[in-house]
Design a protein around this motif. Sequence first.
Motif, PDB file in Angstrom:
ATOM      1  N   CYS A 281       0.829  -1.208   0.000  1.00 35.93           N
ATOM      2  CA  CYS A 281       0.000   0.000   0.000  1.00 35.93           C
ATOM      3  C   CYS A 281       0.862   1.256   0.000  1.00 35.93           C
ATOM      4  N   THR A 282       1.925   1.259   0.773  1.00 33.42           N
ATOM      5  CA  THR A 282       2.817   2.412   0.815  1.00 33.42           C
ATOM      6  C   THR A 282       3.461   2.639  -0.544  1.00 33.42           C
ATOM      7  N   ALA A 283       3.904   1.573  -1.199  1.00 31.61           N
ATOM      8  CA  ALA A 283       4.538   1.707  -2.508  1.00 31.61           C
ATOM      9  C   ALA A 283       3.553   2.223  -3.552  1.00 31.61           C
ATOM     10  N   VAL A 284       2.338   1.696  -3.544  1.00 34.15           N
ATOM     11  CA  VAL A 284       1.346   2.140  -4.532  1.00 34.15           C
ATOM     12  C   VAL A 284       0.999   3.602  -4.319  1.00 34.15           C
ATOM     13  N   TRP A 285       0.768   4.022  -3.077  1.00 28.90           N
ATOM     14  CA  TRP A 285       0.417   5.422  -2.835  1.00 28.90           C
ATOM     15  C   TRP A 285       1.598   6.345  -3.110  1.00 28.90           C
ATOM     16  N   ALA A 286       2.807   5.908  -2.840  1.00 27.25           N
ATOM     17  CA  ALA A 286       3.971   6.731  -3.164  1.00 27.25           C
ATOM     18  C   ALA A 286       4.057   6.940  -4.670  1.00 27.25           C
ATOM     19  N   PHE A 287       3.794   5.903  -5.438  1.00 28.02           N
ATOM     20  CA  PHE A 287       3.792   6.029  -6.895  1.00 28.02           C
ATOM     21  C   PHE A 287       2.692   6.975  -7.355  1.00 28.02           C
ATOM     22  N   VAL A 288       1.490   6.796  -6.814  1.00 30.95           N
ATOM     23  CA  VAL A 288       0.357   7.625  -7.234  1.00 30.95           C
ATOM     24  C   VAL A 288       0.618   9.094  -6.916  1.00 30.95           C
ATOM     25  N   ILE A 289       1.133   9.374  -5.756  1.00 31.08           N
ATOM     26  CA  ILE A 289       1.338  10.764  -5.340  1.00 31.08           C
ATOM     27  C   ILE A 289       2.454  11.422  -6.135  1.00 31.08           C
ATOM     28  N   THR A 290       3.533  10.685  -6.432  1.00 27.67           N
ATOM     29  CA  THR A 290       4.696  11.325  -7.038  1.00 27.67           C
ATOM     30  C   THR A 290       4.754  11.207  -8.551  1.00 27.67           C
ATOM     31  N   GLN A 291       4.159  10.195  -9.164  1.00 30.29           N
ATOM     32  CA  GLN A 291       4.413   9.940 -10.575  1.00 30.29           C
ATOM     33  C   GLN A 291       3.229  10.128 -11.510  1.00 30.29           C
TER      34      GLN A 291
END
Length: 79
Positions: A45-55
């Motif tokens: 979940c952390t990896a997916v949200w980090a991707f969504v927020i930054t990329q």
Amino acid sequence: MFRFAKSAVNLTGVAARQVRNTSTAPQDFHAKYGTGLLVGGIGFCTAVWAFVITQTGITWNLSPVGKLMPKQWREKEEE
């Protein structure tokens, strides 16, 4: 209708007995894999949200306070 109700009650009784019989078996799945699954889920979940927020370039609905100027009122001319 009576036979249908009787067979339905019999089926639910059989199902309940099966559940009770299997519930007495040792269940160590959570003890074995529970912590790993929890940590893996949190990481995913952390990896997916980090991707969504930054990329992804999504424009988030941030506060417009101080960014928008109100339109001037046009006074209605009296006749």
